[in-house]
Design a protein around this motif. Structure first.
Motif, PDB file in Angstrom:
ATOM      1  N   PRO A 157       0.800  -1.233   0.000  1.00  0.00           N
ATOM      2  CA  PRO A 157       0.000   0.000   0.000  1.00  0.00           C
ATOM      3  C   PRO A 157       0.831   1.280   0.000  1.00  0.00           C
ATOM      4  O   PRO A 157       0.426   2.271  -0.603  1.00  0.00           O
ATOM      5  N   GLU A 158       2.006   1.266   0.640  1.00  0.00           N
ATOM      6  CA  GLU A 158       2.827   2.485   0.693  1.00  0.00           C
ATOM      7  C   GLU A 158       3.402   2.867  -0.664  1.00  0.00           C
ATOM      8  O   GLU A 158       3.929   3.963  -0.836  1.00  0.00           O
ATOM      9  N   ARG A 159       3.303   2.002  -1.668  1.00  0.00           N
ATOM     10  CA  ARG A 159       3.826   2.292  -3.011  1.00  0.00           C
ATOM     11  C   ARG A 159       2.710   2.605  -4.011  1.00  0.00           C
ATOM     12  O   ARG A 159       2.972   2.709  -5.204  1.00  0.00           O
ATOM     13  N   PHE A 160       1.470   2.752  -3.568  1.00  0.00           N
ATOM     14  CA  PHE A 160       0.329   2.945  -4.473  1.00  0.00           C
ATOM     15  C   PHE A 160       0.422   4.190  -5.336  1.00  0.00           C
ATOM     16  O   PHE A 160       0.019   4.179  -6.471  1.00  0.00           O
TER      17      PHE A 160
ATOM     18  N   GLU B   1       2.993   5.593  -6.708  1.00  0.00           N
ATOM     19  CA  GLU B   1       4.138   5.588  -7.620  1.00  0.00           C
ATOM     20  C   GLU B   1       3.795   4.918  -8.947  1.00  0.00           C
ATOM     21  O   GLU B   1       2.770   4.244  -9.068  1.00  0.00           O
ATOM     22  N   ASP B   2       4.700   5.089  -9.922  1.00  0.00           N
ATOM     23  CA  ASP B   2       4.533   4.458 -11.227  1.00  0.00           C
ATOM     24  C   ASP B   2       4.564   2.934 -11.060  1.00  0.00           C
ATOM     25  O   ASP B   2       5.531   2.373 -10.534  1.00  0.00           O
ATOM     26  N   LEU B   3       3.498   2.271 -11.491  1.00  0.00           N
ATOM     27  CA  LEU B   3       3.321   0.833 -11.272  1.00  0.00           C
ATOM     28  C   LEU B   3       4.438   0.006 -11.915  1.00  0.00           C
ATOM     29  O   LEU B   3       4.969  -0.925 -11.307  1.00  0.00           O
ATOM     30  N   LYS B   4       4.819   0.364 -13.120  1.00  0.00           N
ATOM     31  CA  LYS B   4       5.855  -0.393 -13.827  1.00  0.00           C
ATOM     32  C   LYS B   4       7.211  -0.256 -13.122  1.00  0.00           C
ATOM     33  O   LYS B   4       7.952  -1.227 -12.984  1.00  0.00           O
ATOM     34  N   LYS B   5       7.518   0.948 -12.665  1.00  0.00           N
ATOM     35  CA  LYS B   5       8.781   1.189 -11.958  1.00  0.00           C
ATOM     36  C   LYS B   5       8.829   0.410 -10.643  1.00  0.00           C
ATOM     37  O   LYS B   5       9.837  -0.207 -10.302  1.00  0.00           O
ATOM     38  N   VAL B   6       7.730   0.431  -9.904  1.00  0.00           N
ATOM     39  CA  VAL B   6       7.658  -0.293  -8.635  1.00  0.00           C
ATOM     40  C   VAL B   6       7.807  -1.793  -8.880  1.00  0.00           C
ATOM     41  O   VAL B   6       8.546  -2.488  -8.166  1.00  0.00           O
ATOM     42  N   ALA B   7       7.122  -2.313  -9.893  1.00  0.00           N
ATOM     43  CA  ALA B   7       7.198  -3.739 -10.204  1.00  0.00           C
ATOM     44  C   ALA B   7       8.624  -4.145 -10.567  1.00  0.00           C
ATOM     45  O   ALA B   7       9.119  -5.185 -10.117  1.00  0.00           O
ATOM     46  N   LEU B   8       9.304  -3.310 -11.351  1.00  0.00           N
ATOM     47  CA  LEU B   8      10.687  -3.609 -11.741  1.00  0.00           C
ATOM     48  C   LEU B   8      11.600  -3.637 -10.516  1.00  0.00           C
ATOM     49  O   LEU B   8      12.421  -4.545 -10.371  1.00  0.00           O
TER      50      LEU B   8
ATOM     51  N   ASP C 134      -5.348  -8.276   3.545  1.00  0.00           N
ATOM     52  CA  ASP C 134      -4.069  -7.729   3.073  1.00  0.00           C
ATOM     53  C   ASP C 134      -4.383  -6.462   2.280  1.00  0.00           C
ATOM     54  O   ASP C 134      -5.160  -6.496   1.330  1.00  0.00           O
ATOM     55  N   GLY C 135      -3.770  -5.350   2.644  1.00  0.00           N
ATOM     56  CA  GLY C 135      -4.054  -4.080   1.972  1.00  0.00           C
ATOM     57  C   GLY C 135      -3.340  -3.895   0.649  1.00  0.00           C
ATOM     58  O   GLY C 135      -3.548  -2.908  -0.041  1.00  0.00           O
ATOM     59  N   ALA C 136      -2.485  -4.839   0.264  1.00  0.00           N
ATOM     60  CA  ALA C 136      -1.726  -4.733  -0.981  1.00  0.00           C
ATOM     61  C   ALA C 136      -2.579  -5.164  -2.168  1.00  0.00           C
ATOM     62  O   ALA C 136      -3.614  -5.811  -2.018  1.00  0.00           O
TER      63      ALA C 136
END
Length: 177
Positions: free
Chosen positions: A15-18, A20-27, A63-65
């Motif tokens: 949840p703390e990364r919501f 941000e850019d999804l692709k960048k976070v996933a990488l 789970d909040g993710a």
């Protein structure tokens, strides 16, 4: 030898990364999970090169993710027995040469340097052939063949230079002489 593998996986976005850019976070999350992993079938995973992530995720109760399906590419180093490699001598010790062949070092035992009997010379920090007086020192380029690959706790690669066309690669200045 380097290989590219294409994989599919489910990525948990906390949840703390919501925002941000999804692709960048996933990488970033995939790199943290896969980089440096040693697998007998895949080899040494060096990095995740790209990711395609489904922007629509799902939530698991409690789970909040969010969980997203992703497809990504892994770059791996897979040493193959009998492969001829070139590298730089990284270290010279009394038992042999450590040769940098990319992301790892391979060991050339002093008995596998050549047909001559090679001994370590502590004064010069080089391996010297008893008959040929050939010197191999740190920084020299060599060509070797992979003869052993071990996937134990440590990734070990055994090399030989005792065959024709293997050994120290002469520089342009040495060839001119």
């Amino acid at each position: 030898m380097y290989r590219l593998y294409r994989f599919k996986d489910i990525i948990r976005i906390p949840p703390e990364r919501f925002g941000e850019d999804l692709k960048k976070v996933a990488l970033e999350l995939l790199r943290a999970e896969y980089e440096g992993v040693l697998d007998k079938e895949l080899g040494l995973i060096l990095t995740v090169t790209d990711v395609d992530i489904n922007p629509e995720g799902y939530v698991i109760p409690g789970d909040g993710a969010t969980y997203h399906e992703a497809e990504f590419t892994l770059l791996a180093f897979v040493p193959v027995r009998h492969e001829v490699v070139e590298g730089v001598v990284d270290n010279v010790t009394k038992f042999g040469l450590l040769v940098n062949i990319g992301p790892v070092d391979g060991l050339v035992h002093r008995s596998q340097i050549g047909d001559d009997r090679f001994m370590y010379d502590p004064a010069t920090g080089a391996m010297v052939g008893a008959n040929t007086k050939l010197k191999i020192k740190k920084g020299d380029m060599v060509r070797a063949k992979i003869v052993q690959v071990s996937y134990t706790k440590e990734f070990r690669i055994g090399l030989t230079m005792r065959q024709p066309y293997l050994g120290k690669i002469k520089s342009a200045e040495e060839i001119e002489k």
